[in-house]
Scaffold this active site. Structure first.
Site, short mmCIF file in Angstrom:
data_model
loop_
_atom_site.label_atom_id
_atom_site.label_comp_id
_atom_site.label_asym_id
_atom_site.label_seq_id
_atom_site.Cartn_x
_atom_site.Cartn_y
_atom_site.Cartn_z
N ASP A 1 0.52 -1.34 0.18
CA ASP A 1 -0.23 -0.21 -0.09
C ASP A 1 1.10 1.16 -0.08
O ASP A 1 1.66 1.27 0.86
CB ASP A 1 -1.21 -0.27 1.35
CG ASP A 1 -1.67 -1.16 1.11
OD1 ASP A 1 -2.02 -1.67 0.11
OD2 ASP A 1 -2.34 -1.30 2.27
N LYS A 2 0.10 2.02 -0.63
CA LYS A 2 1.15 3.05 -0.45
C LYS A 2 1.61 4.14 1.31
O LYS A 2 3.10 4.59 0.89
CB LYS A 2 0.23 4.69 -1.14
CG LYS A 2 0.88 5.87 -0.80
CD LYS A 2 -0.73 7.00 -2.07
CE LYS A 2 0.38 8.71 -1.48
NZ LYS A 2 -0.98 9.20 -2.30
#
Length: 318
Positions: free
Chosen positions: A147-148
């Site tokens: 995930d970012k």
């Protein structure tokens, strides 16, 4: 435009989505896949149904899932491509982020705050930046994704053969991953296995939310307490499956979501930490253990905690 200035992809492509592109929007996937094709053309072939997912029409905002089969039609593409502009800030961070490298693969200590691949609203992600840093590299592809807002170990293939073999290991859940997470509140248990199936749901805004559901896919995470703080608990989270947002949703199910998680966390707790200058989710991919695709030897790669996370743990008032 002359024939020499164009190339024609004459056959339909059927692309199976792997973990590296799980949860990516279809339009962003196609923009990356069809380099040189104008975005207007990409949106048009989606609207007309020339692009299909699992033999069905879908919207350009559709979020891909592992195992989806994407049909990409023949399309004329310009050879001269506009390079993706990646910030110097990200390129600088990647210079010192390599944890391991050989002829077949790279393991990066991914910085938080950067997507693994570019898309709408962002100039470029980790893979685009790495390709700019290494213009002579013939092959660089993500093997999986983070995930970012998650930092830590990220695998990138330098050869197609390595990509295929490592994808197979991920599909068979033969890659062991451990994460460090800081949970809100004091978790009373020392160890717990969460077996809770997860179902993806799309909001009207296009945001993907994952929730526990009997109709979802099997998901298992082992949580082990490392240290108790006054208002938080440091744990090791070992996912046995690789579902989207798995650790984040399973932590929430314990009643102790991850601190800084804007999607599944506790807003009041996150606000308290923001007031102390802490502005990210405390989830870090600490180790990866896998069989090397060339030598066959078992490898364990570890990523040190980012300075911001370590400083938070050193805070006596935590």
């Amino acid at each position: 435009m002359s024939i020499e200035e164009q190339r024609l992809k004459t056959q339909v492509e059927l692309v199976e989505i792997t973990e590296a592109y799980d949860d990516q929007r279809l339009d962003n996937f196609l923009i990356t896949r069809l380099k040189g094709v104008p975005k207007s053309r990409i949106y048009r072939i989606v609207r007309k149904g020339e692009v299909r997912v699992n033999k069905s029409r879908v919207d350009a905002k559709y979020r891909l899932c592992i195992g989806d089969i994407v049909r990409i039609p023949p399309i004329r593409m310009a050879e001269v491509e506009q390079p993706t502009v990646v910030s110097h800030h990200l390129q600088h961070k990647l210079d010192a982020a390599i944890l391991y490298e050989d002829d077949g693969l790279i393991v990066l200590n991914k910085p938080a705050g950067f997507a693994v691949h570019g898309g709408s609203g962002m100039n470029g992600g980790i893979i685009e930046a790495l390709r700019q840093l290494r213009p002579d590299a013939h092959f660089l592809e993500l093997i999986h994704r983070l995930d970012k807002d998650t930092s830590g170990c990220l695998l990138i293939a330098k050869k197609r053969s390595a990509l295929r073999q490592l994808h197979e290991l991920f599909r068979e859940d033969r890659v062991q991953k451990t994460y460090l997470a800081l949970l809100a509140g004091r978790w009373a248990k020392t160890k717990q296995t969460v077996n809770a199936p997860l179902q993806k749901n799309i909001r009207q805004s296009g945001e993907r939310m994952v929730m526990i559901s009997a109709t979802g896919k099997e998901a298992e995470t082992v949580f082990t307490r490392i240290k108790l703080y006054q208002a938080a608990t440091l744990v090791e989270a070992a996912p046995k499956t690789g579902r989207t947002h798995q650790i984040r949703v399973h932590a929430k199910s314990l009643g102790h979501p991850i601190i800084g998680d804007e999607r599944y966390g506790i807003e009041d707790v996150n606000k308290q930490f923001r007031s102390k200058g802490y502005h990210r989710m405390f989830l870090h991919a600490a180790t990866l253990t896998f069989q090397h695709p060339v030598t066959g030897k078992s490898m364990t790669i570890s990523a040190p905690l980012p300075e911001q996370l370590q400083q938070l743990l050193n805070n006596e008032a935590l």
